[in-house]
Motif scaffolding. Structure first.
Motif, PDB file in Angstrom:
ATOM      1  N   ARG A 133       0.865  -1.189   0.000  1.00  0.00           N
ATOM      2  CA  ARG A 133       0.000   0.000   0.000  1.00  0.00           C
ATOM      3  C   ARG A 133       0.897   1.233   0.000  1.00  0.00           C
ATOM      4  NH1 ARG A 133      -2.968  -3.486   3.368  1.00  0.00           N
ATOM      5  NH2 ARG A 133      -5.078  -3.846   2.586  1.00  0.00           N
ATOM      6  N   THR A 134       0.444   2.265  -0.718  1.00  0.00           N
ATOM      7  CA  THR A 134       1.195   3.520  -0.736  1.00  0.00           C
ATOM      8  C   THR A 134       0.249   4.664  -0.390  1.00  0.00           C
ATOM      9  OG1 THR A 134       0.799   3.954  -3.091  1.00  0.00           O
ATOM     10  CG2 THR A 134       2.743   2.639  -2.522  1.00  0.00           C
ATOM     11  N   SER A 135       0.817   5.783   0.020  1.00  0.00           N
ATOM     12  CA  SER A 135      -0.016   6.910   0.410  1.00  0.00           C
ATOM     13  C   SER A 135      -0.627   7.616  -0.790  1.00  0.00           C
ATOM     14  CB  SER A 135       0.786   7.902   1.264  1.00  0.00           C
ATOM     15  OG  SER A 135       1.939   8.330   0.576  1.00  0.00           O
ATOM     16  N   SER A 136      -0.037   7.443  -1.984  1.00  0.00           N
ATOM     17  CA  SER A 136      -0.564   8.111  -3.165  1.00  0.00           C
ATOM     18  C   SER A 136       0.119   7.576  -4.416  1.00  0.00           C
ATOM     19  CB  SER A 136      -0.301   9.618  -3.056  1.00  0.00           C
ATOM     20  OG  SER A 136      -0.574  10.266  -4.272  1.00  0.00           O
ATOM     21  N   ALA A 137      -0.572   7.636  -5.528  1.00  0.00           N
ATOM     22  CA  ALA A 137       0.041   7.306  -6.821  1.00  0.00           C
ATOM     23  C   ALA A 137       0.677   8.545  -7.429  1.00  0.00           C
ATOM     24  CB  ALA A 137      -1.006   6.734  -7.774  1.00  0.00           C
ATOM     25  N   THR A 138       0.449   9.694  -6.784  1.00  0.00           N
ATOM     26  CA  THR A 138       0.980  10.964  -7.293  1.00  0.00           C
ATOM     27  C   THR A 138       1.711  11.723  -6.183  1.00  0.00           C
ATOM     28  OG1 THR A 138      -1.159  11.999  -6.876  1.00  0.00           O
ATOM     29  CG2 THR A 138      -0.756  11.203  -9.122  1.00  0.00           C
ATOM     30  N   PRO A 139       2.863  11.201  -5.756  1.00  0.00           N
ATOM     31  CA  PRO A 139       3.609  11.901  -4.705  1.00  0.00           C
ATOM     32  C   PRO A 139       4.133  13.247  -5.209  1.00  0.00           C
ATOM     33  CG  PRO A 139       4.931  10.147  -5.626  1.00  0.00           C
ATOM     34  CD  PRO A 139       3.565  10.018  -6.232  1.00  0.00           C
ATOM     35  N   VAL A 140       4.445  14.125  -4.279  1.00  0.00           N
ATOM     36  CA  VAL A 140       4.960  15.455  -4.598  1.00  0.00           C
ATOM     37  C   VAL A 140       6.456  15.493  -4.264  1.00  0.00           C
ATOM     38  CG1 VAL A 140       4.778  17.913  -4.038  1.00  0.00           C
ATOM     39  CG2 VAL A 140       2.718  16.500  -4.171  1.00  0.00           C
ATOM     40  N   VAL A 141       7.221  16.142  -5.132  1.00  0.00           N
ATOM     41  CA  VAL A 141       8.671  16.263  -4.957  1.00  0.00           C
ATOM     42  C   VAL A 141       9.010  16.722  -3.535  1.00  0.00           C
ATOM     43  CG1 VAL A 141      10.688  17.643  -5.645  1.00  0.00           C
ATOM     44  CG2 VAL A 141       9.173  16.704  -7.377  1.00  0.00           C
ATOM     45  N   ASP A 142       9.982  16.053  -2.951  1.00  0.00           N
ATOM     46  CA  ASP A 142      10.547  16.399  -1.634  1.00  0.00           C
ATOM     47  C   ASP A 142       9.554  16.365  -0.473  1.00  0.00           C
ATOM     48  OD1 ASP A 142      13.115  16.685  -2.682  1.00  0.00           O
ATOM     49  OD2 ASP A 142      12.781  18.799  -3.153  1.00  0.00           O
ATOM     50  N   GLU A 143       8.393  15.748  -0.681  1.00  0.00           N
ATOM     51  CA  GLU A 143       7.452  15.580   0.425  1.00  0.00           C
ATOM     52  C   GLU A 143       7.377  14.100   0.789  1.00  0.00           C
ATOM     53  OE1 GLU A 143       3.682  17.490  -0.103  1.00  0.00           O
ATOM     54  OE2 GLU A 143       4.619  19.421  -0.563  1.00  0.00           O
ATOM     55  N   PRO A 144       7.182  13.783   2.059  1.00  0.00           N
ATOM     56  CA  PRO A 144       7.158  12.382   2.480  1.00  0.00           C
ATOM     57  C   PRO A 144       6.083  11.578   1.757  1.00  0.00           C
ATOM     58  CG  PRO A 144       7.173  13.859   4.380  1.00  0.00           C
ATOM     59  CD  PRO A 144       6.960  14.705   3.170  1.00  0.00           C
ATOM     60  N   TRP A 145       6.469  10.403   1.288  1.00  0.00           N
ATOM     61  CA  TRP A 145       5.577   9.461   0.608  1.00  0.00           C
ATOM     62  C   TRP A 145       5.722   8.125   1.331  1.00  0.00           C
ATOM     63  CZ3 TRP A 145       6.676   5.029  -2.450  1.00  0.00           C
ATOM     64  CH2 TRP A 145       5.624   4.567  -3.238  1.00  0.00           C
ATOM     65  N   ARG A 146       4.628   7.598   1.809  1.00  0.00           N
ATOM     66  CA  ARG A 146       4.653   6.398   2.653  1.00  0.00           C
ATOM     67  C   ARG A 146       4.285   5.142   1.870  1.00  0.00           C
ATOM     68  NH1 ARG A 146       4.655   5.860   8.018  1.00  0.00           N
ATOM     69  NH2 ARG A 146       4.319   8.080   8.276  1.00  0.00           N
ATOM     70  N   TYR A 147       4.999   4.060   2.181  1.00  0.00           N
ATOM     71  CA  TYR A 147       4.643   2.735   1.653  1.00  0.00           C
ATOM     72  C   TYR A 147       4.577   1.761   2.824  1.00  0.00           C
ATOM     73  CZ  TYR A 147       9.495   1.407   2.348  1.00  0.00           C
ATOM     74  OH  TYR A 147      10.715   1.143   2.922  1.00  0.00           O
ATOM     75  N   THR A 148       3.733   0.752   2.687  1.00  0.00           N
ATOM     76  CA  THR A 148       3.621  -0.302   3.695  1.00  0.00           C
ATOM     77  C   THR A 148       3.484  -1.635   2.989  1.00  0.00           C
ATOM     78  OG1 THR A 148       2.522   1.195   5.250  1.00  0.00           O
ATOM     79  CG2 THR A 148       2.276  -1.171   5.661  1.00  0.00           C
ATOM     80  N   VAL A 149       4.277  -2.601   3.419  1.00  0.00           N
ATOM     81  CA  VAL A 149       4.186  -3.966   2.914  1.00  0.00           C
ATOM     82  C   VAL A 149       3.796  -4.843   4.096  1.00  0.00           C
ATOM     83  CG1 VAL A 149       5.453  -5.917   1.924  1.00  0.00           C
ATOM     84  CG2 VAL A 149       5.915  -3.591   1.122  1.00  0.00           C
ATOM     85  N   THR A 150       2.747  -5.651   3.919  1.00  0.00           N
ATOM     86  CA  THR A 150       2.342  -6.589   4.961  1.00  0.00           C
ATOM     87  C   THR A 150       2.396  -8.006   4.411  1.00  0.00           C
ATOM     88  OG1 THR A 150       0.017  -6.296   4.392  1.00  0.00           O
ATOM     89  CG2 THR A 150       0.846  -4.968   6.187  1.00  0.00           C
TER      90      THR A 150
END
Length: 135
Positions: free
Chosen positions: A28-45
């Protein structure tokens, strides 16, 4: 009769090989469209079919088309021309991380990929990414 009872007991106590290979791995990711230099989260379960947490290991990669251009090395994403060169990340059940995407990736259709190995099974989990400029 006693032999039959032992065979039935063994069948109940020893799980079959097929039953032990049911693994569910999810990215799972926080977005398919992350913004440059801003935190983007991923989670693998990684869990068993019954929901039990499982130990696993994974490699993280960034692809352009089918070509690996980035991979996890030394605790961060780095330029990488061969996915097998990335570091393995060992975890149990859940791994969450944060990445920041560089300006050079803006507008490029990328794929964030986690290659997960658990219970002798390999999963190639993918998430499409198109990085957006800072507004």
């Amino acid at each position: 009769m006693r032999l039959l009872a032992l065979a039935i007991l063994a069948a109940v106590l020893v799980p079959s090989a097929a039953a032990s290979t049911h693994v569910r791995a999810v990215l799972r990711t926080s977005s398919a469209t992350p913004v440059v230099d801003e935190p983007w989260r991923y989670t693998v379960t990684v869990r068993s079919a019954a929901g039990k947490p499982l130990p696993a290991r994974m490699r993280l990669q960034i692809l352009v088309g089918t070509t690996v251009v980035g991979c996890w090395k030394g605790g961060e994403m780095a330029q990488c021309l061969d996915g097998s060169l990335g570091s393995w990340i060992v975890f149990k059940a859940k791994r969450t991380g944060v990445l920041t995407w560089p300006a050079q990736s803006v507008g490029v259709k990328l794929t964030f990929r986690a290659i997960v190995v658990a219970q002798k099974r390999t999963f190639r989990l993918r998430a499409p990414v198109v990085v957006q400029p800072k507004s």
